[in-house]
Design a protein around this motif. Structure first.
Motif, PDB file in Angstrom:
ATOM      1  N   GLY A  24       0.852  -1.193   0.000  1.00  0.00           N
ATOM      2  CA  GLY A  24       0.000   0.000   0.000  1.00  0.00           C
ATOM      3  C   GLY A  24       0.882   1.235   0.000  1.00  0.00           C
ATOM      4  O   GLY A  24       2.089   1.158  -0.206  1.00  0.00           O
ATOM      5  N   ASP A  25       0.289   2.392   0.237  1.00  0.00           N
ATOM      6  CA  ASP A  25       1.060   3.629   0.232  1.00  0.00           C
ATOM      7  C   ASP A  25       2.017   3.664   1.427  1.00  0.00           C
ATOM      8  O   ASP A  25       1.679   3.236   2.536  1.00  0.00           O
ATOM      9  N   ARG A  26       3.221   4.194   1.159  1.00  0.00           N
ATOM     10  CA  ARG A  26       4.235   4.310   2.191  1.00  0.00           C
ATOM     11  C   ARG A  26       4.995   5.624   2.010  1.00  0.00           C
ATOM     12  O   ARG A  26       5.062   6.172   0.904  1.00  0.00           O
ATOM     13  N   ASP A  27       5.575   6.115   3.090  1.00  0.00           N
ATOM     14  CA  ASP A  27       6.456   7.280   3.046  1.00  0.00           C
ATOM     15  C   ASP A  27       7.892   6.832   3.288  1.00  0.00           C
ATOM     16  O   ASP A  27       8.148   5.857   4.003  1.00  0.00           O
ATOM     17  N   ALA A  28       8.842   7.560   2.690  1.00  0.00           N
ATOM     18  CA  ALA A  28      10.260   7.268   2.877  1.00  0.00           C
ATOM     19  C   ALA A  28      11.048   8.555   2.702  1.00  0.00           C
ATOM     20  O   ALA A  28      10.535   9.569   2.199  1.00  0.00           O
ATOM     21  N   ASP A  29      12.302   8.529   3.104  1.00  0.00           N
ATOM     22  CA  ASP A  29      13.199   9.657   2.829  1.00  0.00           C
ATOM     23  C   ASP A  29      13.798   9.535   1.434  1.00  0.00           C
ATOM     24  O   ASP A  29      13.992  10.535   0.738  1.00  0.00           O
ATOM     25  N   THR A  56      13.461   2.950   0.889  1.00  0.00           N
ATOM     26  CA  THR A  56      12.647   1.875   0.310  1.00  0.00           C
ATOM     27  C   THR A  56      13.119   1.606  -1.110  1.00  0.00           C
ATOM     28  O   THR A  56      13.289   2.544  -1.907  1.00  0.00           O
ATOM     29  N   VAL A  57      13.336   0.333  -1.406  1.00  0.00           N
ATOM     30  CA  VAL A  57      13.723  -0.097  -2.756  1.00  0.00           C
ATOM     31  C   VAL A  57      12.555  -0.866  -3.360  1.00  0.00           C
ATOM     32  O   VAL A  57      12.024  -1.801  -2.739  1.00  0.00           O
ATOM     33  N   LEU A  58      12.151  -0.472  -4.562  1.00  0.00           N
ATOM     34  CA  LEU A  58      11.064  -1.144  -5.274  1.00  0.00           C
ATOM     35  C   LEU A  58      11.639  -1.917  -6.460  1.00  0.00           C
ATOM     36  O   LEU A  58      12.428  -1.365  -7.242  1.00  0.00           O
ATOM     37  N   GLU A  59      11.261  -3.170  -6.581  1.00  0.00           N
ATOM     38  CA  GLU A  59      11.783  -4.042  -7.637  1.00  0.00           C
ATOM     39  C   GLU A  59      10.641  -4.783  -8.323  1.00  0.00           C
ATOM     40  O   GLU A  59       9.767  -5.348  -7.665  1.00  0.00           O
ATOM     41  N   ALA A  60      10.666  -4.778  -9.658  1.00  0.00           N
ATOM     42  CA  ALA A  60       9.578  -5.394 -10.416  1.00  0.00           C
ATOM     43  C   ALA A  60       9.516  -6.906 -10.213  1.00  0.00           C
ATOM     44  O   ALA A  60       8.420  -7.482 -10.131  1.00  0.00           O
ATOM     45  N   ARG A  61      10.661  -7.584 -10.145  1.00  0.00           N
ATOM     46  CA  ARG A  61      10.671  -9.043 -10.000  1.00  0.00           C
ATOM     47  C   ARG A  61      11.367  -9.438  -8.697  1.00  0.00           C
ATOM     48  O   ARG A  61      10.734  -9.628  -7.695  1.00  0.00           O
ATOM     49  N   GLY A 222       0.414   0.338  -4.666  1.00  0.00           N
ATOM     50  CA  GLY A 222       0.650   1.438  -3.745  1.00  0.00           C
ATOM     51  C   GLY A 222       1.666   2.417  -4.288  1.00  0.00           C
ATOM     52  O   GLY A 222       2.313   2.174  -5.311  1.00  0.00           O
ATOM     53  N   THR A 223       1.801   3.531  -3.594  1.00  0.00           N
ATOM     54  CA  THR A 223       2.739   4.592  -3.977  1.00  0.00           C
ATOM     55  C   THR A 223       3.692   4.861  -2.820  1.00  0.00           C
ATOM     56  O   THR A 223       3.271   4.952  -1.664  1.00  0.00           O
TER      57      THR A 223
END
Length: 455
Positions: A24-29, A56-61, A222-223
């Protein structure tokens, strides 16, 4: 046993357990898009410098799914760009500092792997560059002079000296360069992901980013909102909105043999675990793996129309046959060893073939990449550079010439497909031309070189 085709790469002996997707939505620096080497190194150095940062690191796979887990395992000081052209723009001293920083980064990666308990199979045996016909030998001699102009430690070898290292068939000349190590690339990526998690970085896999805007990275679940958003997507960058023509996803393919018996290694040598490359236009790159196989790669199908990427590393059967022929040509001792695995992946190529690192402090958007196939080491330097830029630290590496470097977009289709395919057909023809005994570089290749490097 039949050859495994695809399944990402041979370096993943089994598929990793997936980390949870963004819930879901999250905040990060700081939000980093992409859990390959660039994103992971950036997270590592940021968190080391400021443990209070929420990253936060977002990865497609999954971590290392892209080029980081599919490459040839050359941890080398190769510059991801044209040093002479960069020197005309930014000055020789800055480019020389860049080369030195990349060479030092080879040792930095090895040191971090040791300190973090990452078993990446690193052996710093250097690189053996070879020539197998007179035209290749002429280019190799010119390359020796060029490397020395850039203060790199290279040693010319006679055929006999080279054969004492590796018994390569048809060798004409060779040189050895010091600043290169053999690694198991997926092991480095997986170990680095675990290291940043231990530091407190959050990694969400299965979380493909569909849009990057100032202050946010958007996924379907989420964003993440953050004042700093860094793009580290390399060959998958063209899939993002507005970036279709930013970088070209160049395809590179590899095969790996079954484990090779000790008696055949006695015939081949290769005790120093050097990496091997050649000076053909359709070049190959190879290593002796941790588990005593040979892994060898090249660029048989260099580009897919519309900047499409592969399906989990699946490679055309003809490419496996071609790479097998190359392997048997240079090392006929392994002709009876089965090929265990074939795979491919994409690397990012900017229009001017020059990598870059940047952070726009007005928007908070940053990026690094376009490594043109020389990213295993360069990603470490890029990650340290991005960390310094995010922390607003003026350091020697933030003054290097690739910081802030921009290249123009690639041409629209079908022009880029026709251009890339045409150039690689020309290089294949040039290699055939030279294999027939020509003593200097084929004029076909000289024309292709000019077109390839046109800014």
């Amino acid at each position: 046993m039949s050859t495994i085709n695809g399944r990402v790469s041979h370096w993943f002996d089994k598929m990793p357990s997936l980390r949870p997707r963004l819930p879901g939505d999250r905040d990060a620096d700081v939000c980093i898009v992409g859990a390959g080497y660039t994103g992971l190194w950036t997270a590592y150095y940021l968190k080391k410098a400021d443990p209070s940062l929420r990253i936060t690191v977002l990865e497609a796979r999954f971590a290392g799914f892209g080029a980081s887990g599919r490459n040839g395992g050359w941890l080398s000081g190769l510059v991801p760009g044209d040093r002479n052209r960069m020197a005309k723009t930014y000055g020789r001293d800055k480019v020389l500092a860049w080369q030195r920083a990349l060479n030092q980064s080879v040792d930095e990666v090895i040191a971090v792997a040791e300190s973090e308990g990452i078993d990446a199979g690193a052996v710093k045996g250097g690189n053996l560059e070879i020539a197998r016909n007179p035209a290749q030998a002429a280019r190799l001699a010119a390359s020796v002079a060029e490397e020395r102009r850039w203060c790199n430690d290279v040693t010319e070898l006679t055929k006999e000296q080279a054969a004492q290292r590796i018994n390569i068939d048809g060798l004409v000349s060779a040189y050895h360069s010091r600043d290169c190590a053999r690694i198991q690339p997926a092991a480095l990526a997986a170990g680095l992901a675990e290291a940043v998690e231990r530091l407190g970085v959050t990694i969400h896999e299965q979380s493909a980013v569909v849009e990057i805007q100032p202050g946010r990275a958007v996924t379907r679940t989420g964003t993440v909102r953050a004042p700093i958003v860094l793009r580290a997507t390399e060959g998958f960058t063209p899939a993002l909105p507005g970036l279709r023509r930013r970088w070209l996803p160049m395809n590179s393919s590899m095969i790996a043999t079954d484990p090779i018996p000790a008696r055949i290694w006695d015939e081949i040598g290769w005790q120093g675990r050097e990496t091997i490359g050649d000076t053909a236009h359709g070049f190959f790159y190879a290593q002796r793996t941790v588990d005593d196989r040979i892994a060898i790669g090249g660029r048989s199908v260099p580009y897919r129309f519309g900047s499409r990427t592969d399906r989990d590393g699946q490679v055309p059967a003809r490419t496996i046959r071609l790479l097998t022929e190359v392997l048997h040509s240079i090392l006929p001792q392994v002709r009876d060893i089965p090929i265990a695995h074939g795979w491919c992946g994409v690397l990012a190529v900017p229009r001017d073939w020059e990598a870059g690192v940047a952070l726009d402090r007005t928007t908070g958007l940053g990026w690094a990449g376009g490594y043109v196939g020389h990213g295993v080491t360069a990603t470490n330097l890029a990650g340290r550079t991005l960390a310094d830029l995010v922390l607003a630290r003026n350091t020697p590496i933030t003054e290097l010439p690739w910081v802030g470097h921009q290249s123009r977009n690639w041409e629209p289709e079908p022009m880029r497909w026709l251009g890339v395919r045409g150039l690689y057909i020309a290089y294949k023809l040039a290699d055939r031309h030279e294999a027939n005994g020509r003593r200097t570089t084929s004029p076909i290749a000289r024309v292709a070189d000019v077109i390839t490097r046109k800014p």
